[in-house]
Design an enzyme around this catalytic site. Sequence first.
Site, PDB file in Angstrom:
ATOM      1  N   ALA A   1       6.393  75.323  -3.892  1.00  0.00           N
ATOM      2  CA  ALA A   1       7.634  74.790  -4.456  1.00  0.00           C
ATOM      3  C   ALA A   1       8.720  74.701  -3.098  1.00  0.00           C
ATOM      4  O   ALA A   1       9.560  73.833  -3.153  1.00  0.00           O
ATOM      5  CB  ALA A   1       8.068  75.963  -5.375  1.00  0.00           C
TER       6      ALA A   1
ATOM      7  N   HIS B   1       4.534  88.719  27.392  1.00  0.00           N
ATOM      8  CA  HIS B   1       5.974  88.702  27.235  1.00  0.00           C
ATOM      9  C   HIS B   1       6.382  88.077  28.581  1.00  0.00           C
ATOM     10  O   HIS B   1       7.057  88.626  29.400  1.00  0.00           O
ATOM     11  CB  HIS B   1       6.600  90.032  26.909  1.00  0.00           C
ATOM     12  CG  HIS B   1       6.048  90.682  25.819  1.00  0.00           C
ATOM     13  ND1 HIS B   1       6.401  90.632  24.386  1.00  0.00           N
ATOM     14  CD2 HIS B   1       5.243  91.675  25.840  1.00  0.00           C
ATOM     15  CE1 HIS B   1       5.880  91.458  23.765  1.00  0.00           C
ATOM     16  NE2 HIS B   1       4.950  92.052  24.419  1.00  0.00           N
TER      17      HIS B   1
ATOM     18  N   ARG C   1      -7.095  80.908 -20.886  1.00  0.00           N
ATOM     19  CA  ARG C   1      -7.404  82.061 -20.311  1.00  0.00           C
ATOM     20  C   ARG C   1      -7.344  83.274 -21.046  1.00  0.00           C
ATOM     21  O   ARG C   1      -7.987  84.274 -20.932  1.00  0.00           O
ATOM     22  CB  ARG C   1      -6.452  82.422 -19.031  1.00  0.00           C
ATOM     23  CG  ARG C   1      -6.985  81.320 -17.925  1.00  0.00           C
ATOM     24  CD  ARG C   1      -5.943  81.337 -16.742  1.00  0.00           C
ATOM     25  NE  ARG C   1      -6.363  80.545 -15.791  1.00  0.00           N
ATOM     26  CZ  ARG C   1      -5.790  80.027 -14.848  1.00  0.00           C
ATOM     27  NH1 ARG C   1      -4.714  80.528 -14.608  1.00  0.00           N
ATOM     28  NH2 ARG C   1      -6.237  79.055 -14.047  1.00  0.00           N
TER      29      ARG C   1
ATOM     30  N   ASP D   1      10.889  89.386  -5.706  1.00  0.00           N
ATOM     31  CA  ASP D   1      12.280  89.552  -5.072  1.00  0.00           C
ATOM     32  C   ASP D   1      13.077  88.380  -5.429  1.00  0.00           C
ATOM     33  O   ASP D   1      14.341  88.617  -5.736  1.00  0.00           O
ATOM     34  CB  ASP D   1      12.096  89.290  -3.625  1.00  0.00           C
ATOM     35  CG  ASP D   1      11.253  90.195  -2.845  1.00  0.00           C
ATOM     36  OD1 ASP D   1      10.145  90.814  -3.640  1.00  0.00           O
ATOM     37  OD2 ASP D   1      11.119  90.258  -1.625  1.00  0.00           O
TER      38      ASP D   1
HETATM   39  P1  FAD Z   1       4.364  81.010  -3.566  1.00  0.00           P
HETATM   40  O1  FAD Z   1       3.362  79.625  -3.274  1.00  0.00           O
HETATM   41  O2  FAD Z   1       3.775  82.366  -4.206  1.00  0.00           O
HETATM   42  O3  FAD Z   1       5.115  81.007  -2.542  1.00  0.00           O
HETATM   43  C1  FAD Z   1       6.482  81.902  -2.663  1.00  0.00           C
HETATM   44  C2  FAD Z   1       6.610  82.545  -1.065  1.00  0.00           C
HETATM   45  O4  FAD Z   1       7.736  83.303  -1.302  1.00  0.00           O
HETATM   46  C3  FAD Z   1       5.559  83.486  -0.826  1.00  0.00           C
HETATM   47  O5  FAD Z   1       5.055  83.031   0.772  1.00  0.00           O
HETATM   48  C4  FAD Z   1       6.082  84.753  -0.675  1.00  0.00           C
HETATM   49  O6  FAD Z   1       5.732  85.632   0.386  1.00  0.00           O
HETATM   50  C5  FAD Z   1       7.863  84.358  -0.276  1.00  0.00           C
HETATM   51  N1  FAD Z   1       8.735  85.286  -0.728  1.00  0.00           N
HETATM   52  C6  FAD Z   1       8.685  86.288  -1.682  1.00  0.00           C
HETATM   53  N2  FAD Z   1       9.795  86.882  -1.529  1.00  0.00           N
HETATM   54  C7  FAD Z   1      10.397  86.802  -0.541  1.00  0.00           C
HETATM   55  C8  FAD Z   1      11.592  86.939  -0.110  1.00  0.00           C
HETATM   56  N3  FAD Z   1      12.516  88.029  -0.398  1.00  0.00           N
HETATM   57  N4  FAD Z   1      12.151  86.226   1.127  1.00  0.00           N
HETATM   58  C9  FAD Z   1      11.271  85.463   1.957  1.00  0.00           C
HETATM   59  N5  FAD Z   1      10.234  85.007   1.412  1.00  0.00           N
HETATM   60  C10 FAD Z   1       9.838  85.659  -0.091  1.00  0.00           C
HETATM   61  N6  FAD Z   1      -2.146  77.187  -9.649  1.00  0.00           N
HETATM   62  C11 FAD Z   1      -2.702  75.765  -9.983  1.00  0.00           C
HETATM   63  O7  FAD Z   1      -2.162  75.092 -10.507  1.00  0.00           O
HETATM   64  N7  FAD Z   1      -3.889  75.620  -9.450  1.00  0.00           N
HETATM   65  C12 FAD Z   1      -4.790  76.419  -8.943  1.00  0.00           C
HETATM   66  O8  FAD Z   1      -6.015  76.193  -8.633  1.00  0.00           O
HETATM   67  C13 FAD Z   1      -4.437  77.569  -8.666  1.00  0.00           C
HETATM   68  N8  FAD Z   1      -5.325  78.540  -8.186  1.00  0.00           N
HETATM   69  C14 FAD Z   1      -4.855  79.600  -7.844  1.00  0.00           C
HETATM   70  C15 FAD Z   1      -5.621  80.795  -7.249  1.00  0.00           C
HETATM   71  C16 FAD Z   1      -5.240  81.985  -6.834  1.00  0.00           C
HETATM   72  C17 FAD Z   1      -5.907  82.999  -6.133  1.00  0.00           C
HETATM   73  C18 FAD Z   1      -3.787  82.308  -7.170  1.00  0.00           C
HETATM   74  C19 FAD Z   1      -3.063  83.708  -7.050  1.00  0.00           C
HETATM   75  C20 FAD Z   1      -3.073  81.579  -7.830  1.00  0.00           C
HETATM   76  C21 FAD Z   1      -3.534  80.417  -8.061  1.00  0.00           C
HETATM   77  N9  FAD Z   1      -2.595  79.491  -8.966  1.00  0.00           N
HETATM   78  C22 FAD Z   1      -3.022  77.985  -8.989  1.00  0.00           C
HETATM   79  C23 FAD Z   1      -1.251  79.546  -9.195  1.00  0.00           C
HETATM   80  C24 FAD Z   1      -0.590  78.968  -8.049  1.00  0.00           C
HETATM   81  O9  FAD Z   1      -1.065  79.065  -6.733  1.00  0.00           O
HETATM   82  C25 FAD Z   1       0.912  79.363  -7.915  1.00  0.00           C
HETATM   83  O10 FAD Z   1       1.451  79.745  -9.207  1.00  0.00           O
HETATM   84  C26 FAD Z   1       1.720  78.386  -7.261  1.00  0.00           C
HETATM   85  O11 FAD Z   1       1.163  78.178  -5.923  1.00  0.00           O
HETATM   86  C27 FAD Z   1       3.195  79.358  -6.836  1.00  0.00           C
HETATM   87  O12 FAD Z   1       3.976  78.590  -5.901  1.00  0.00           O
HETATM   88  P2  FAD Z   1       5.294  78.843  -5.537  1.00  0.00           P
HETATM   89  O13 FAD Z   1       5.876  77.814  -4.539  1.00  0.00           O
HETATM   90  O14 FAD Z   1       6.291  79.144  -6.572  1.00  0.00           O
HETATM   91  O15 FAD Z   1       5.039  80.429  -4.946  1.00  0.00           O
HETATM   92  C1  SIN Z   2      -5.031  78.159 -11.825  1.00  0.00           C
HETATM   93  O1  SIN Z   2      -4.726  79.497 -11.718  1.00  0.00           O
HETATM   94  O2  SIN Z   2      -4.285  77.403 -12.153  1.00  0.00           O
HETATM   95  C2  SIN Z   2      -6.370  77.897 -11.337  1.00  0.00           C
HETATM   96  C3  SIN Z   2      -7.226  79.062 -10.926  1.00  0.00           C
HETATM   97  C4  SIN Z   2      -8.588  78.817 -10.659  1.00  0.00           C
HETATM   98  O3  SIN Z   2      -8.869  78.062  -9.776  1.00  0.00           O
HETATM   99  O4  SIN Z   2      -9.316  79.305 -11.588  1.00  0.00           O
END
Ligand code: FAD
Ligand code: SIN
Length: 604
Positions: free
Chosen positions: A162, A52, A427, A369
């Site tokens: 996103a 710190h 799935r 959330d």
């Molecule tokens: P996220 O990437 O989940 O981001 C949301 C963020 O918001 C998180 O970091 C969270 O902590 C934050 N947050 C939540 N609440 C709050 C709050 N109150 N204040 C501040 N921050 C907050 N999809 C595909 O298309 N292809 C793939 O290969 C694939 N593989 C996957 C593998 C795994 C293991 C998983 C779990 C999912 C996979 N998916 C895949 C699905 C995909 O990754 C998600 O659906 C997608 O990335 C969601 O993106 P997002 O930006 O909406 O949310």
């Molecule tokens: C997905 O959730 O879109 C893909 C996850 C995987 O790689 O099986």
Amino acid sequence: MKKIATGLFVMAIFFSTLTASPAQNGQEFSPSPNLSLADSHGAKKIGCASCHAEKRLLDDNESALNPRCVACHGSMTDDAAKTKALINPHQSHLGAVACTTCHHGHTASQAYCQQCHNVALAIPGGTAVEARNTTGQLSFQNQTKESKPQNVDVAIIGSGAAGFAAAITAHDLGATVVILEKQPITGGNSLLAAGGMNAAGTTYQEERGIKDSAELMYQDTLKGGKTLSDPDLVKILAIKSASAIDWLTGLGADLSEVGRLAGASVDRAHRPRGGASIGTHLISVLRKNALDRGIDVRVNTRVVDLLMDKQGRVSGVRVYGKHRGLYTITARAVIDAAGGFSANPVKVAFYRPELADMATTNQPGATGDGIDLGAIVGGVVLDMKEIQLHPTIAATGRTMITEAIRGNGAILVNREGKRFVNELDTRDAVTAAVLAQPGKSAFLVFDEGVRKSLRQIEGYFSLGLVKEGDTPNELGARLAVSATALEATLASYNKAYDAKKDADFRRPDLPRPLRSPKYYAVEVRPGIHYTMGGLKINREAQVLGKDGKPVPHFYAAGEVTGGVHGANRLGGNALSEAITFGRIAGENAAKQAKEQLPRKRQIR
Ligand code: FAD
Ligand code: SIN
């Protein structure tokens, strides 16, 4: 204020008396597992100032702290190079996260990996009991006094695909942007994404002679979603998917490899060359672009409330920072990109009681959330019962085994050593088939050819999830399944490959035979993976209210929304949705911010 002043005074005393760093002392520093890191440092006469140095409050990103860890202990890369063990936490798919994500000064340390993987990792200070009595003086947690509100054009909740796509787009249109992330690291579920990102009509597909179109992607998605999807949103998803790939490529992403994921009529899952996981790569590219643009990204910062002005417009957010406590950010537009709720067992059980206690593939911040925040300001919520199970989660722990491994040729066999399903069916169908097998689990079986085709498979070896044999017989014996049955199953699959026709299960794509030793298997079972429900949006990513009109100045994108995937999401469509609707939300929010005249904000 008095508390803070006292804290600063105590810190100043420490700084003046204990300032030596291990580097200065020239000593090798090995913290005691039973002491907190602060106490371990103190015992070695390494003073508070070593960590710190600045006599001010920690910011929520702990950005002053982490370079100090690195200055004495070296970088994650340095540490990774020293590690000989199979599991190397300093070289993980989470990327170069802040040291304080895992190594806590005043409370017990915990490897962030353990939030998802049940691997035993000893960590310095990991068994330390709660903080010593300096904690209150040094951390200022739970500060309740609100500081002056800050103003931005666009406030974004969540740092997944996103959120980053929205932020970069809004910034590039001239808006001031802040990204608010409650976890200590950015990336959300997007960081974990594995198999790929769907897009139709891309140059990469063209190069490989893959005939695809937005129309075919639209039809596949509607069919996969069992016609519950909003066709308008699916149209946008499909039409804009190729430009989403171009946009990411322009930012520096490599999405040049194209493979098959379940439910797709053709290969349209884009991923980095060699078959590395897409999420790590995408988030590191998006993170870098945000950083290069100077976008304000705050981790350890939870959005707890949305603000509305007297006209009913969303006008900002109230947040809780780990060190800073509660404060307000006013904004001309807010984008909700807070993801889904698969990691919220209470919410999951509320909508689907039969899924209570099931493992999830999601990161711990996926608690829904954003859906609650949006509903409170009048957003309509739909399809909340539509919760997707992924059929192949490692039976030990909760590591998802990517669908891409089946896309590249792996098969599923049961305890009798027999195939039981078209492995590339959607799935919901594959999950139901696995759950119908003895033990409600199955073995994902592949060979050296499949292993070589997909780099991300190496991670499963590092985690010790894979069993192997030089022959199908040997593998069968290791799995305690009938060795002769497994041998016969592989022979029959290879015959189908040669004939280019799977008469048994009508699998539409047989990319390679399974006849190159060694042979491998991972035991898998289904787990909670994705929540299709969420906030209702229109084509402009505006959140809609009960009257069907947009909630003013409020946008949403990604998994926090409902409507795109209906009753069943196709693999690869979530990232596509997050990027496309994130960009739309970013563009519209930035335009709205520009149009608005300065106004006196009235906060509810
Ligand atoms: P996220 O990437 O989940 O981001 C949301 C963020 O918001 C998180 O970091 C969270 O902590 C934050 N947050 C939540 N609440 C709050 C709050 N109150 N204040 C501040 N921050 C907050 N999809 C595909 O298309 N292809 C793939 O290969 C694939 N593989 C996957 C593998 C795994 C293991 C998983 C779990 C999912 C996979 N998916 C895949 C699905 C995909 O990754 C998600 O659906 C997608 O990335 C969601 O993106 P997002 O930006 O909406 O949310
Ligand atoms: C997905 O959730 O879109 C893909 C996850 C995987 O790689 O099986």
